[in-house]
Design a protein around this motif. Structure first.
Motif, short mmCIF file in Angstrom:
data_model
loop_
_atom_site.label_atom_id
_atom_site.label_comp_id
_atom_site.label_asym_id
_atom_site.label_seq_id
_atom_site.Cartn_x
_atom_site.Cartn_y
_atom_site.Cartn_z
N GLY A 195 0.78 -1.23 0.00
CA GLY A 195 0.00 0.00 0.00
C GLY A 195 0.81 1.28 0.00
N LYS A 196 2.12 1.18 -0.20
CA LYS A 196 2.98 2.36 -0.13
C LYS A 196 3.44 2.86 -1.51
CE LYS A 196 4.78 1.03 4.42
NZ LYS A 196 6.00 0.69 5.20
N ILE A 197 3.18 2.07 -2.54
CA ILE A 197 3.63 2.44 -3.88
C ILE A 197 2.54 3.23 -4.60
CG2 ILE A 197 4.46 1.58 -6.09
CD1 ILE A 197 6.40 1.14 -3.81
N ASP A 198 2.90 4.35 -5.17
CA ASP A 198 1.97 5.17 -5.94
C ASP A 198 1.97 4.70 -7.39
OD1 ASP A 198 0.91 7.32 -7.59
OD2 ASP A 198 0.95 8.53 -5.76
N VAL A 199 0.86 4.10 -7.81
CA VAL A 199 0.78 3.53 -9.16
C VAL A 199 0.92 4.62 -10.22
CG1 VAL A 199 -0.68 2.27 -10.79
CG2 VAL A 199 -0.62 1.58 -8.39
N VAL A 227 -5.17 1.62 -20.34
CA VAL A 227 -5.28 1.09 -18.98
C VAL A 227 -6.37 0.05 -18.95
CG1 VAL A 227 -5.76 1.60 -16.56
CG2 VAL A 227 -4.53 3.27 -17.96
N LEU A 228 -6.04 -1.13 -18.48
CA LEU A 228 -7.02 -2.20 -18.30
C LEU A 228 -7.10 -2.48 -16.81
CD1 LEU A 228 -8.93 -4.30 -19.40
CD2 LEU A 228 -6.99 -5.75 -19.96
N ASP A 229 -8.15 -2.00 -16.17
CA ASP A 229 -8.21 -2.11 -14.71
C ASP A 229 -8.80 -3.44 -14.26
OD1 ASP A 229 -11.03 -2.03 -14.45
OD2 ASP A 229 -11.07 0.15 -14.36
N ALA A 230 -8.72 -3.68 -12.96
CA ALA A 230 -9.32 -4.86 -12.34
C ALA A 230 -10.27 -4.39 -11.26
CB ALA A 230 -8.24 -5.78 -11.77
N GLY A 231 -10.91 -3.27 -11.51
CA GLY A 231 -11.73 -2.60 -10.52
C GLY A 231 -11.00 -1.36 -10.02
N VAL A 232 -11.73 -0.40 -9.50
CA VAL A 232 -11.13 0.82 -8.98
C VAL A 232 -11.80 1.20 -7.67
CG1 VAL A 232 -10.44 1.76 -11.22
CG2 VAL A 232 -12.71 2.26 -10.33
N LYS A 233 -11.09 2.01 -6.88
CA LYS A 233 -11.67 2.59 -5.68
C LYS A 233 -12.54 3.76 -6.09
CE LYS A 233 -8.25 1.85 -2.14
NZ LYS A 233 -7.16 2.48 -1.39
N LEU A 234 -13.78 3.75 -5.60
CA LEU A 234 -14.69 4.84 -5.91
C LEU A 234 -14.78 5.85 -4.79
CD1 LEU A 234 -17.60 2.75 -7.50
CD2 LEU A 234 -15.73 3.91 -8.67
N TYR A 235 -14.36 5.44 -3.59
CA TYR A 235 -14.50 6.29 -2.42
C TYR A 235 -13.17 6.41 -1.70
CZ TYR A 235 -19.17 4.61 -3.52
OH TYR A 235 -20.30 4.25 -4.18
N ASN A 236 -13.17 7.13 -0.58
CA ASN A 236 -11.96 7.27 0.22
C ASN A 236 -11.60 5.96 0.88
OD1 ASN A 236 -11.77 10.01 -0.40
ND2 ASN A 236 -13.09 10.59 1.32
N ALA A 237 -10.33 5.82 1.27
CA ALA A 237 -9.84 4.56 1.84
C ALA A 237 -10.62 4.13 3.06
CB ALA A 237 -8.36 4.70 2.19
N GLU A 238 -11.06 5.09 3.89
CA GLU A 238 -11.76 4.70 5.12
C GLU A 238 -13.13 4.10 4.85
OE1 GLU A 238 -12.02 9.25 4.67
OE2 GLU A 238 -10.51 7.67 4.52
N ASP A 239 -13.64 4.33 3.63
CA ASP A 239 -14.95 3.77 3.28
C ASP A 239 -14.84 2.36 2.71
OD1 ASP A 239 -16.16 6.17 3.99
OD2 ASP A 239 -15.85 7.02 1.99
N GLU A 240 -13.61 1.92 2.44
CA GLU A 240 -13.40 0.59 1.86
C GLU A 240 -13.15 -0.42 2.96
OE1 GLU A 240 -13.70 -0.16 -1.21
OE2 GLU A 240 -13.63 1.76 -2.27
N ALA A 269 -13.17 -4.20 2.38
CA ALA A 269 -12.47 -5.42 1.95
C ALA A 269 -10.99 -5.15 1.76
CB ALA A 269 -13.09 -5.94 0.65
N SER A 270 -10.16 -6.12 2.15
CA SER A 270 -8.72 -5.92 2.08
C SER A 270 -8.24 -5.76 0.65
CB SER A 270 -8.00 -7.11 2.74
OG SER A 270 -8.37 -8.32 2.11
N LYS A 271 -8.82 -6.55 -0.28
CA LYS A 271 -8.37 -6.46 -1.66
C LYS A 271 -8.71 -5.10 -2.27
CE LYS A 271 -8.62 -8.64 -6.21
NZ LYS A 271 -9.18 -9.72 -7.03
N SER A 272 -9.87 -4.54 -1.88
CA SER A 272 -10.26 -3.26 -2.45
C SER A 272 -9.30 -2.16 -2.05
CB SER A 272 -11.69 -2.89 -2.01
OG SER A 272 -11.73 -2.65 -0.61
N GLN A 273 -8.60 -2.34 -0.94
CA GLN A 273 -7.62 -1.34 -0.51
C GLN A 273 -6.42 -1.31 -1.44
OE1 GLN A 273 -6.72 -2.33 3.55
NE2 GLN A 273 -8.74 -1.78 4.31
N LEU A 274 -6.19 -2.38 -2.19
CA LEU A 274 -5.06 -2.43 -3.12
C LEU A 274 -5.41 -1.84 -4.49
CD1 LEU A 274 -3.82 -6.07 -2.38
CD2 LEU A 274 -3.03 -3.94 -1.34
N LEU A 275 -6.69 -1.61 -4.73
CA LEU A 275 -7.11 -1.07 -6.02
C LEU A 275 -6.73 0.41 -6.11
CD1 LEU A 275 -10.69 -2.59 -6.30
CD2 LEU A 275 -8.61 -3.41 -7.40
#
Length: 247
Positions: free
Chosen positions: A93-97, A113-126, A128-134
């Protein structure tokens, strides 16, 4: 749709590659027109779909960047027959894509860009652990180059006016990768696609499997009596390799 299986291709590989192959062709050929010299970012490249997408992009002469969700994923991507130009390990979680992609492209941004899903909200609203990596949708827009194509698998993507303005300034496009788009076409369009699209795609997928251009990310064949358990794992998004039921 039917396609002849080459003798060199086993049934498990054929069954485990067709769907991901069609998705990859839809994303990279029909939605974004990948070509030599393009730079492609494939999110979660160690997934079954990501693996095929990387191999198709490389075969078309594109430079590929990919993200990895774990050390194992990173090592897998680095061991591919044609290594990707850069593997971005986002597991801590420390690398800026966006920063990594701009650095790799000399500040120009990536073409596709071919995504695998994206974060739609702020980190505190996420939760699931995997969603934090999006990546956040703002990161995708930031790393996208002028005239770029963003192919998203996020069916609930919401773009606010500032997002649209940024895409407008870049002349960029957003396309949605819907797995069922060919089946949902109306009858006449379906006939047209069947003749001009699906048959060549399926034949090309089998040809690339036969010549080892495509090397799928497959789990061991699963016996029929374990199909229910396997399906539950897939539905929970816990399967990191493509599951194939063998009768």
């Amino acid at each position: 749709y039917l396609v002849r299986k080459p003798e060199k291709v086993c049934w498990v590989e054929a069954a485990g590659t067709v769907r991901d192959g069609v998705r990859a062709y839809t994303a990279l050929h029909y939605l974004s027109h990948v070509s030599p010299g393009k730079t492609v970012l494939v999110m979660d490249g160690a997934s079954p779909f990501g693996t095929i997408a990387i191999q198709l992009a490389q075969h078309r002469g594109a430079k590929v960047i990919s993200t990895a969700y774990s050390l194992e994923d990173k090592q897998y991507l680095e061991r591919l027959r044609l290594p990707v130009a850069r593997v971005i390990d986002v597991s801590n979680g420390k690398i800026d894509v966006a920063e990594s992609c701009l650095e790799e492209t000399g500040g120009l941004g990536v073409d596709i860009v071919l995504d695998a899903g994206v974060k739609l909200y702020n980190a505190e609203d996420e939760s699931a652990s995997k969603s934090q990596l999006l990546p956040h949708k703002h990161d995708i827009i930031t790393l996208l180059g002028v005239g770029g194509h963003w192919i998203t698998t996020e069916k609930n993507l919401q773009l606010d006016p500032p997002d649209s303005h940024s895409l407008f300034l870049k002349g960029a496009t957003v396309s949605f990768l819907n797995d069922e788009i060919w089946n949902l076409s109306n009858v006449q369009q379906g006939k047209y696609l069947y003749i001009l699209l699906m048959i060549p795609i399926l034949e090309d997928i089998m040809e690339k499997l036969s010549s080892s251009i495509f090397r799928p990310q497959l789990d061991e064949p699963i016996p029929l009596y374990e199909a229910k358990v396997s399906m539950e794992i897939v539905q929970k998004n816990q399967a990191r390799k493509r599951q194939v039921i063998q009768f």
